[in-house]
Design a protein around this motif. Structure first.
Motif, PDB file in Angstrom:
ATOM      1  N   ASP A 150       2.827 -11.327 -28.827  1.00  0.00           N
ATOM      2  CA  ASP A 150       4.145 -11.781 -28.426  1.00  0.00           C
ATOM      3  C   ASP A 150       4.554 -11.095 -27.129  1.00  0.00           C
ATOM      4  O   ASP A 150       4.480  -9.876 -27.007  1.00  0.00           O
ATOM      5  CB  ASP A 150       5.170 -11.465 -29.524  1.00  0.00           C
ATOM      6  CG  ASP A 150       4.878 -12.248 -30.799  1.00  0.00           C
ATOM      7  OD1 ASP A 150       4.347 -13.364 -30.676  1.00  0.00           O
ATOM      8  OD2 ASP A 150       5.175 -11.733 -31.893  1.00  0.00           O
ATOM      9  N   VAL A 152       7.186  -9.833 -24.216  1.00  0.00           N
ATOM     10  CA  VAL A 152       8.566  -9.383 -24.050  1.00  0.00           C
ATOM     11  C   VAL A 152       9.099 -10.048 -22.788  1.00  0.00           C
ATOM     12  O   VAL A 152       8.602  -9.797 -21.686  1.00  0.00           O
ATOM     13  CB  VAL A 152       8.652  -7.853 -23.926  1.00  0.00           C
ATOM     14  CG1 VAL A 152      10.109  -7.415 -23.771  1.00  0.00           C
ATOM     15  CG2 VAL A 152       8.025  -7.175 -25.133  1.00  0.00           C
ATOM     16  N   GLU A 156      14.761 -10.259 -22.722  1.00  0.00           N
ATOM     17  CA  GLU A 156      14.604  -9.275 -23.800  1.00  0.00           C
ATOM     18  C   GLU A 156      14.518  -7.856 -23.240  1.00  0.00           C
ATOM     19  O   GLU A 156      15.008  -6.911 -23.859  1.00  0.00           O
ATOM     20  CB  GLU A 156      13.357  -9.597 -24.621  1.00  0.00           C
ATOM     21  CG  GLU A 156      13.520 -10.840 -25.490  1.00  0.00           C
ATOM     22  CD  GLU A 156      12.216 -11.283 -26.134  1.00  0.00           C
ATOM     23  OE1 GLU A 156      12.296 -11.999 -27.155  1.00  0.00           O
ATOM     24  OE2 GLU A 156      11.124 -10.926 -25.638  1.00  0.00           O
ATOM     25  N   ASP A 353       3.909  -1.247 -18.203  1.00  0.00           N
ATOM     26  CA  ASP A 353       3.740  -2.089 -19.387  1.00  0.00           C
ATOM     27  C   ASP A 353       4.682  -1.589 -20.478  1.00  0.00           C
ATOM     28  O   ASP A 353       4.480  -0.522 -21.049  1.00  0.00           O
ATOM     29  CB  ASP A 353       2.289  -2.025 -19.853  1.00  0.00           C
ATOM     30  CG  ASP A 353       1.977  -3.045 -20.943  1.00  0.00           C
ATOM     31  OD1 ASP A 353       2.880  -3.357 -21.738  1.00  0.00           O
ATOM     32  OD2 ASP A 353       0.821  -3.505 -20.999  1.00  0.00           O
ATOM     33  N   VAL A 354       5.707  -2.374 -20.782  1.00  0.00           N
ATOM     34  CA  VAL A 354       6.742  -1.911 -21.707  1.00  0.00           C
ATOM     35  C   VAL A 354       6.273  -1.901 -23.155  1.00  0.00           C
ATOM     36  O   VAL A 354       6.892  -1.283 -24.022  1.00  0.00           O
ATOM     37  CB  VAL A 354       8.010  -2.791 -21.566  1.00  0.00           C
ATOM     38  CG1 VAL A 354       7.817  -4.147 -22.227  1.00  0.00           C
ATOM     39  CG2 VAL A 354       9.230  -2.084 -22.126  1.00  0.00           C
ATOM     40  N   LYS A 355       5.140  -2.550 -23.421  1.00  0.00           N
ATOM     41  CA  LYS A 355       4.691  -2.671 -24.803  1.00  0.00           C
ATOM     42  C   LYS A 355       3.452  -1.831 -25.101  1.00  0.00           C
ATOM     43  O   LYS A 355       3.398  -1.123 -26.106  1.00  0.00           O
ATOM     44  CB  LYS A 355       4.385  -4.148 -25.096  1.00  0.00           C
ATOM     45  CG  LYS A 355       4.293  -4.495 -26.576  1.00  0.00           C
ATOM     46  CD  LYS A 355       4.267  -6.000 -26.754  1.00  0.00           C
ATOM     47  CE  LYS A 355       4.267  -6.383 -28.234  1.00  0.00           C
ATOM     48  NZ  LYS A 355       4.251  -7.848 -28.411  1.00  0.00           N
ATOM     49  N   LYS A 356       2.479  -1.861 -24.224  1.00  0.00           N
ATOM     50  CA  LYS A 356       1.199  -1.219 -24.498  1.00  0.00           C
ATOM     51  C   LYS A 356       1.130   0.225 -24.021  1.00  0.00           C
ATOM     52  O   LYS A 356       0.606   1.095 -24.704  1.00  0.00           O
ATOM     53  CB  LYS A 356       0.085  -2.035 -23.829  1.00  0.00           C
ATOM     54  CG  LYS A 356      -1.292  -1.401 -23.872  1.00  0.00           C
ATOM     55  CD  LYS A 356      -2.271  -2.247 -23.068  1.00  0.00           C
ATOM     56  CE  LYS A 356      -3.593  -1.521 -22.870  1.00  0.00           C
ATOM     57  NZ  LYS A 356      -4.503  -2.265 -21.982  1.00  0.00           N
ATOM     58  N   ASP A 472       2.367 -10.675 -19.324  1.00  0.00           N
ATOM     59  CA  ASP A 472       3.279 -10.365 -20.415  1.00  0.00           C
ATOM     60  C   ASP A 472       3.606  -8.876 -20.441  1.00  0.00           C
ATOM     61  O   ASP A 472       2.728  -8.027 -20.250  1.00  0.00           O
ATOM     62  CB  ASP A 472       2.655 -10.762 -21.757  1.00  0.00           C
ATOM     63  CG  ASP A 472       2.540 -12.273 -21.918  1.00  0.00           C
ATOM     64  OD1 ASP A 472       3.044 -13.003 -21.035  1.00  0.00           O
ATOM     65  OD2 ASP A 472       1.941 -12.714 -22.918  1.00  0.00           O
ATOM     66  N   ASN A 473       4.875  -8.573 -20.676  1.00  0.00           N
ATOM     67  CA  ASN A 473       5.357  -7.203 -20.883  1.00  0.00           C
ATOM     68  C   ASN A 473       5.385  -6.371 -19.610  1.00  0.00           C
ATOM     69  O   ASN A 473       5.532  -5.145 -19.666  1.00  0.00           O
ATOM     70  CB  ASN A 473       4.515  -6.477 -21.949  1.00  0.00           C
ATOM     71  CG  ASN A 473       4.320  -7.308 -23.188  1.00  0.00           C
ATOM     72  OD1 ASN A 473       5.259  -7.951 -23.666  1.00  0.00           O
ATOM     73  ND2 ASN A 473       3.100  -7.339 -23.709  1.00  0.00           N
TER      74      ASN A 473
END
Length: 509
Positions: A150, A152, A156, A353-356, A472-473
């Motif tokens: 998914d 971000v 968001e 990378d805000v997620k990983k 993504d992200n």
């Protein structure tokens, strides 16, 4: 001749702005003051106006930092866990560290300043070094043209930033300082900035809040002071000339211009609002990484040794747990090699990378990755055709790094005459084939490689092509200041099959 001289002068002015004022972006990204205490927030100097004549204005905007990590000591807590006395074994060079890697001996450099020690009792670091931080260079396979996970979205991310601000807790410094009041006053002025959306130098839709941006920039130029640590051995520290070329050049240019400015740098650390740790992530990788080892262990240890050195010799790190310290680093590995012992710092990084990778919205700063081919003339090529004369809808060319680019080519290479999607282009002088495509395309695809960041975002802006970011992200550069959705397009990786429909649906205006 006169034109050439004027061009050189303009180029120098631009580069100074890009690096020196950018310095200020993360410089001010530190303080917030509820209950008269310094807390987690900060100014941020950011890339502002994007215009055809290659002028990029930079400015800053106050931002409340998210969670400034729970290990920042308050007045009653012991010194931070990175504090060790100057004779600690942790201050030995990498060659003395217990590791199986054949690491070159690189000292941290001589003590060059008078000691200003913390009077608190030292506390040893109880945690072990982080285990193998292997770089994820493995090439993921393309499965049915779908990238899993998914994404971000930008909206968001804005929500995340707002939540981080709302949930941030007051972190008292271990003792007060005169700079605290200066920053409190500055923050109040920025929060109460007079609404001004008529400045001819600025285009308000490009900014999250143009009035705060302008006021914080003015205060930055008026009061900001930065202290640069003298410790650290070349070439990893204090040698910007080694990193003025290539895709990691942002960190080199920043260091070069930050060290050269007399307006912001102070030799009196007690007057400093922020403390700059002047290391190069590119040189750290070049000098310490053991080829094919897939281990960052010795680089992590080297940076820890440096933090132990400055924390043991001075009291500034320990006053705030390092939250008023910052560094600027563009190498892909920066998040992983700094998250163990330097995560309390303001980390200005290209790999956002805000997620990983653990990029912290509101504390860390997304740094533009810019490919510099000629340090003597960094703006050798720029500009492009008017929008009405751009005959290509979308363009991409590049190596097949990571798992997104193969999917892009799977769906669009040689499939549609409006979509010029290629692998690596044949070599040409000064990369003219690539540049001509960017200068004649309406949209330039900025598809991620192994990591989320790409120099194509800045290239697209230079060539007046609308960036289409497929990553993504990815937190885009100067996210807290710039309204990216006003001048760029964001496409989720899973929507690559629908790319053309997305682009043609955007009104021509």
């Amino acid at each position: 001749m006169g034109y050439d001289l004027q061009y050189i002068l303009e180029t120098k002015r631009f580069v100074w702005l890009v690096a020196a004022v950018f310095a200020l972006f993360m410089l001010f990204q530190y303080f917030e003051f509820p209950n008269r205490y310094v807390v987690s927030s900060l100014f941020s100097v950011s890339e502002g106006q994007i215009v055809a004549n290659t002028t990029l204005y930079y400015a800053s905007n106050i931002s409340n930092i998210s969670n400034l990590h729970n290990n920042i000591p308050d007045a009653s807590s012991p010194v931070s866990s990175t504090f060790l006395p100057p004779n600690s074994p942790a201050l030995t060079p990498p060659s003395a560290v217990n590791t199986t890697l054949n690491t070159p001996t690189l000292p941290l450099g001589p003590d060059t300043s008078k000691s200003d020690k913390d009077v608190s009792k030292p506390v040893k670091d109880s945690k072990e070094l982080q285990k193998n931080l292997a770089h994820s260079d493995d090439k993921s396979s393309v499965k049915e043209g779908v990238v899993k996970g998914d994404a971000v979205t930008i909206s968001e991310m804005r929500d995340m930033l707002a939540r981080n601000r709302a949930s941030s807790r007051s972190m008292k410094p271990r003792w007060s300082s005169a700079v605290d009041k200066e920053l409190l006053d500055a923050k109040q002025q920025i929060e109460n900035a007079r609404v001004n959306e008529n400045d001819p130098r600025l285009y308000p839709p490009l900014y999250v809040n143009v009035s705060k941006f302008q006021r914080s920039y003015e205060l930055m130029e008026k009061i900001l002071k930065v202290h640069i640590y003298k410790e650290g051995a070349k070439p990893i520290f204090h040698q910007p000339q080694a990193v003025l070329k290539g895709i990691y050049a942002s960190e080199g240019w920043f260091m070069k211009n930050m060290k050269a400015t007399q307006q912001f740098v102070t030799k009196k650390p007690k007057q400093a609002h922020l403390f700059y740790i002047p290391f190069s992530s590119r040189m750290l990788e070049e000098k310490l990484y053991v080829q094919d080892s897939h281990s960052h262990k010795n680089m992590v240890q080297y940076l820890k040794n440096y933090v132990d050195l400055i924390a043991g010799k001075y009291n500034f790190w320990n006053r705030t747990g390092g939250s008023d310290h910052f560094f600027v680093a563009c190498h892909d590995w920066t998040p992983s090699i700094t998250k163990k012992h330097m995560d309390t710092c303001i980390r200005a990084m290209c790999n956002s990378d805000v997620k990983k990778e653990g990029f912290t919205l509101g504390k860390d700063v997304p740094l533009p990755e810019t490919l510099i081919s000629s340090p003597k003339n960094p703006l050798r090529e720029f500009g492009g055709k008017p929008a009405s004369q751009r005959t290509t809808l979308a363009f991409f060319a590049g190596r097949m790094h990571g798992d997104v680019r193969p999917i892009l080519l799977q769906h669009w290479e040689n499939k549609d005459p409006d979509m010029k999607i290629f692998g690596k282009l044949p070599k040409s002088k000064h990369n003219q084939n690539y540049i001509q495509y960017m200068q004649s395309s309406k949209y330039c695809i900025c598809a991620k490689g192994y990591e989320v960041n790409s120099p194509r975002v800045v290239e697209a802006i230079f060539y007046e092509c609308v960036p289409v970011i497929i990553s993504d992200n990815f937190v885009p550069p100067f996210f807290e200041v710039l309204n990216w959705e006003s001048f760029a397009v964001f496409v989720k990786e899973k929507d690559i099959p629908n790319l053309k429909n997305i682009l043609v649906s955007i009104p021509e205006k």
